[in-house]
Scaffold this motif. Sequence first.
Motif, PDB file in Angstrom:
ATOM      1  N   MET A   1      32.263  35.166  24.811  1.00 30.21           N
ATOM      2  CA  MET A   1      33.108  36.181  24.807  1.00 30.21           C
ATOM      3  C   MET A   1      33.538  36.784  23.381  1.00 30.21           C
ATOM      4  SD  MET A   1      33.415  36.915  28.280  1.00 30.21           S
ATOM      5  CE  MET A   1      34.603  37.985  28.306  1.00 30.21           C
ATOM      6  N   SER A   2      33.658  38.082  23.373  1.00 28.84           N
ATOM      7  CA  SER A   2      34.101  38.509  21.978  1.00 28.84           C
ATOM      8  C   SER A   2      35.775  38.511  21.533  1.00 28.84           C
ATOM      9  CB  SER A   2      33.736  40.065  22.168  1.00 28.84           C
ATOM     10  OG  SER A   2      34.501  40.742  22.792  1.00 28.84           O
ATOM     11  N   GLY A   3      36.280  38.117  22.491  1.00 27.07           N
ATOM     12  CA  GLY A   3      37.968  38.038  22.147  1.00 27.07           C
ATOM     13  C   GLY A   3      38.570  39.302  22.371  1.00 27.07           C
ATOM     14  N   VAL A   4      37.793  40.463  22.680  1.00 24.74           N
ATOM     15  CA  VAL A   4      38.436  41.942  23.033  1.00 24.74           C
ATOM     16  C   VAL A   4      38.582  41.888  24.330  1.00 24.74           C
ATOM     17  CG1 VAL A   4      37.848  44.374  23.064  1.00 24.74           C
ATOM     18  CG2 VAL A   4      37.215  42.825  21.187  1.00 24.74           C
ATOM     19  N   ILE A   5      39.884  42.125  24.636  1.00 26.10           N
ATOM     20  CA  ILE A   5      40.194  42.499  26.043  1.00 26.10           C
ATOM     21  C   ILE A   5      39.778  43.691  26.748  1.00 26.10           C
ATOM     22  CG2 ILE A   5      42.414  42.820  27.654  1.00 26.10           C
ATOM     23  CD1 ILE A   5      44.016  41.106  25.708  1.00 26.10           C
ATOM     24  N   THR A   6      38.831  43.565  27.560  1.00 26.30           N
ATOM     25  CA  THR A   6      38.287  44.813  28.338  1.00 26.30           C
ATOM     26  C   THR A   6      38.803  44.914  29.717  1.00 26.30           C
ATOM     27  OG1 THR A   6      36.419  43.173  28.963  1.00 26.30           O
ATOM     28  CG2 THR A   6      36.121  44.422  26.797  1.00 26.30           C
ATOM     29  N   HIS A   7      39.362  44.143  30.344  1.00 24.77           N
ATOM     30  CA  HIS A   7      39.904  44.270  31.967  1.00 24.77           C
ATOM     31  C   HIS A   7      41.477  44.351  31.578  1.00 24.77           C
ATOM     32  CE1 HIS A   7      35.878  43.710  33.466  1.00 24.77           C
ATOM     33  NE2 HIS A   7      35.858  42.762  32.557  1.00 24.77           N
ATOM     34  N   HIS A   8      41.835  45.542  31.962  1.00 20.66           N
ATOM     35  CA  HIS A   8      43.432  45.783  31.653  1.00 20.66           C
ATOM     36  C   HIS A   8      44.181  46.026  32.988  1.00 20.66           C
ATOM     37  CE1 HIS A   8      42.618  46.415  27.369  1.00 20.66           C
ATOM     38  NE2 HIS A   8      41.695  47.060  27.900  1.00 20.66           N
ATOM     39  N   VAL A   9      45.411  46.241  32.938  1.00 15.98           N
ATOM     40  CA  VAL A   9      46.443  46.382  33.987  1.00 15.98           C
ATOM     41  C   VAL A   9      46.197  48.114  34.336  1.00 15.98           C
ATOM     42  CG1 VAL A   9      48.619  46.569  34.842  1.00 15.98           C
ATOM     43  CG2 VAL A   9      48.189  44.645  33.515  1.00 15.98           C
ATOM     44  N   PRO A  10      45.992  48.358  35.614  1.00 14.04           N
ATOM     45  CA  PRO A  10      45.872  49.898  35.989  1.00 14.04           C
ATOM     46  C   PRO A  10      47.258  50.431  35.664  1.00 14.04           C
ATOM     47  CG  PRO A  10      44.997  48.540  37.738  1.00 14.04           C
ATOM     48  CD  PRO A  10      45.438  47.342  36.633  1.00 14.04           C
ATOM     49  N   ASP A  11      47.140  51.737  35.535  1.00 15.22           N
ATOM     50  CA  ASP A  11      48.239  52.453  35.227  1.00 15.22           C
ATOM     51  C   ASP A  11      49.296  52.422  36.288  1.00 15.22           C
ATOM     52  OD1 ASP A  11      49.296  54.375  33.024  1.00 15.22           O
ATOM     53  OD2 ASP A  11      49.281  55.896  34.745  1.00 15.22           O
ATOM     54  N   ALA A  12      48.735  52.478  37.688  1.00 18.41           N
ATOM     55  CA  ALA A  12      49.750  52.306  38.832  1.00 18.41           C
ATOM     56  C   ALA A  12      50.399  51.124  38.656  1.00 18.41           C
ATOM     57  CB  ALA A  12      49.109  52.529  39.911  1.00 18.41           C
ATOM     58  N   LEU A  13      49.892  49.961  38.337  1.00 19.71           N
ATOM     59  CA  LEU A  13      50.518  48.759  38.460  1.00 19.71           C
ATOM     60  C   LEU A  13      51.685  48.743  37.239  1.00 19.71           C
ATOM     61  CD1 LEU A  13      48.168  45.728  39.319  1.00 19.71           C
ATOM     62  CD2 LEU A  13      50.148  46.567  40.421  1.00 19.71           C
ATOM     63  N   LEU A  14      51.310  49.133  35.949  1.00 15.30           N
ATOM     64  CA  LEU A  14      52.140  49.422  34.853  1.00 15.30           C
ATOM     65  C   LEU A  14      53.365  50.101  35.119  1.00 15.30           C
ATOM     66  CD1 LEU A  14      50.024  50.022  31.642  1.00 15.30           C
ATOM     67  CD2 LEU A  14      51.510  47.849  32.252  1.00 15.30           C
ATOM     68  N   ALA A  15      53.387  51.233  35.924  1.00 15.32           N
ATOM     69  CA  ALA A  15      54.420  52.099  36.401  1.00 15.32           C
ATOM     70  C   ALA A  15      55.173  51.411  37.191  1.00 15.32           C
ATOM     71  CB  ALA A  15      53.813  53.358  36.935  1.00 15.32           C
ATOM     72  N   ALA A  16      54.653  50.557  38.097  1.00 16.87           N
ATOM     73  CA  ALA A  16      55.416  49.569  39.210  1.00 16.87           C
ATOM     74  C   ALA A  16      56.184  48.647  38.624  1.00 16.87           C
ATOM     75  CB  ALA A  16      54.499  49.294  40.322  1.00 16.87           C
ATOM     76  N   TYR A  17      55.627  48.219  37.411  1.00 17.02           N
ATOM     77  CA  TYR A  17      56.459  47.092  37.000  1.00 17.02           C
ATOM     78  C   TYR A  17      57.574  47.688  35.753  1.00 17.02           C
ATOM     79  CZ  TYR A  17      57.095  43.391  33.349  1.00 17.02           C
ATOM     80  OH  TYR A  17      57.730  42.382  32.551  1.00 17.02           O
ATOM     81  N   ALA A  18      57.257  48.733  35.301  1.00 13.63           N
ATOM     82  CA  ALA A  18      58.211  49.543  34.491  1.00 13.63           C
ATOM     83  C   ALA A  18      59.418  49.793  35.277  1.00 13.63           C
ATOM     84  CB  ALA A  18      57.706  50.787  33.967  1.00 13.63           C
ATOM     85  N   ALA A  19      59.114  50.275  36.468  1.00 14.58           N
ATOM     86  CA  ALA A  19      60.267  50.762  37.405  1.00 14.58           C
ATOM     87  C   ALA A  19      60.861  49.549  38.261  1.00 14.58           C
ATOM     88  CB  ALA A  19      59.719  51.702  38.553  1.00 14.58           C
ATOM     89  N   GLY A  20      60.396  48.313  38.068  1.00 13.49           N
ATOM     90  CA  GLY A  20      60.998  47.095  38.874  1.00 13.49           C
ATOM     91  C   GLY A  20      60.621  47.054  40.311  1.00 13.49           C
ATOM     92  N   ASN A  21      59.519  47.566  40.537  1.00 12.00           N
ATOM     93  CA  ASN A  21      59.109  47.584  41.952  1.00 12.00           C
ATOM     94  C   ASN A  21      57.881  46.550  42.295  1.00 12.00           C
ATOM     95  OD1 ASN A  21      60.820  49.629  42.598  1.00 12.00           O
ATOM     96  ND2 ASN A  21      59.284  51.174  41.891  1.00 12.00           N
ATOM     97  N   LEU A  22      57.673  45.737  41.298  1.00  6.31           N
ATOM     98  CA  LEU A  22      56.587  44.653  41.686  1.00  6.31           C
ATOM     99  C   LEU A  22      57.168  43.266  42.091  1.00  6.31           C
ATOM    100  CD1 LEU A  22      53.939  44.735  38.804  1.00  6.31           C
ATOM    101  CD2 LEU A  22      53.654  45.579  41.307  1.00  6.31           C
ATOM    102  N   SER A  23      56.826  42.599  42.995  1.00  7.88           N
ATOM    103  CA  SER A  23      57.305  41.419  43.213  1.00  7.88           C
ATOM    104  C   SER A  23      57.250  40.585  41.958  1.00  7.88           C
ATOM    105  CB  SER A  23      56.267  40.625  44.195  1.00  7.88           C
ATOM    106  OG  SER A  23      54.714  40.290  43.639  1.00  7.88           O
ATOM    107  N   HIS A  24      57.779  39.279  42.290  1.00  7.62           N
ATOM    108  CA  HIS A  24      58.063  38.389  41.274  1.00  7.62           C
ATOM    109  C   HIS A  24      56.529  37.787  40.681  1.00  7.62           C
ATOM    110  CE1 HIS A  24      59.532  34.890  38.782  1.00  7.62           C
ATOM    111  NE2 HIS A  24      58.775  33.967  39.378  1.00  7.62           N
ATOM    112  N   ALA A  25      55.956  37.391  41.830  1.00  7.28           N
ATOM    113  CA  ALA A  25      54.533  36.889  41.377  1.00  7.28           C
ATOM    114  C   ALA A  25      53.658  37.723  40.616  1.00  7.28           C
ATOM    115  CB  ALA A  25      53.946  36.379  42.549  1.00  7.28           C
ATOM    116  N   PHE A  26      53.722  39.122  40.921  1.00  7.62           N
ATOM    117  CA  PHE A  26      52.807  40.072  40.259  1.00  7.62           C
ATOM    118  C   PHE A  26      53.480  40.474  38.870  1.00  7.62           C
ATOM    119  CE2 PHE A  26      50.969  41.692  44.262  1.00  7.62           C
ATOM    120  CZ  PHE A  26      49.871  40.822  44.453  1.00  7.62           C
TER     121      PHE A  26
END
Length: 212
Positions: free
Chosen positions: A1-26
């Motif tokens: 592996m190159s060490g470069v991150i190529t698989h990221h958090v989708p925008d919808a999940l980032l928005a839910a995390y920022a809003a505090g709407n994700l479960s503890h596990a996620f």
Amino acid sequence: MSGVITHHVPDALLAAYAAGNLSHAFSVVVASHVSMCPQCRAGLEAHRAVGGVLLEDTETVAVSSGLKDDILSMLDAPFIPEPVYERSGVYPGPVMQALKGRAPRWKTLGMGVRQDILSKDKSGSVRLLHIQPGQAVPDHGHNGMELTLVLQGSFSDETGQFGVGDLEIADEDLEHTPIADDGGACICLAATDARLRFNAIVPRLLQPVFRI
């Protein structure tokens, strides 16, 4: 592996995390990825900035005197902050927080796979997985969503290869057999909101014991 991150958090999940709407596990998985990925960290800050602007533009609503008194009484209560843990080895700060500063307590699942369940409740579970090179997690599907973040090594499945910092998102449409690549053990942080759907009889029989 190159060490470069190529698989990221989708925008919808980032928005839910920022809003505090994700479960503890996620949330543990997303926070861990964000701590490792400058691109997603910038995306999260953008969502938080938008949320702040929206709050400023929202019309204020008067609250009852009783609610105000309840909130003030809570503020008067003694506050004991939880310890904040920093990164340790391959484990990001959010993982160390979930571990409460301890080392992983590995339990063998067989076939070169070990796990440490960090938390489990009705909303889902989050666990660490330690997979020996060349070993596979049994072929399985999903009854919900699974987030898998690579902390050490790499693994491959039907969708591609995932290295350190990469996040795989699996849903009901994906059946796969993740296999740890050669070159060292693969350590992953995995969160699910429903039980996995194993295809072989032995993993299905052992599923209640291993709480997967």
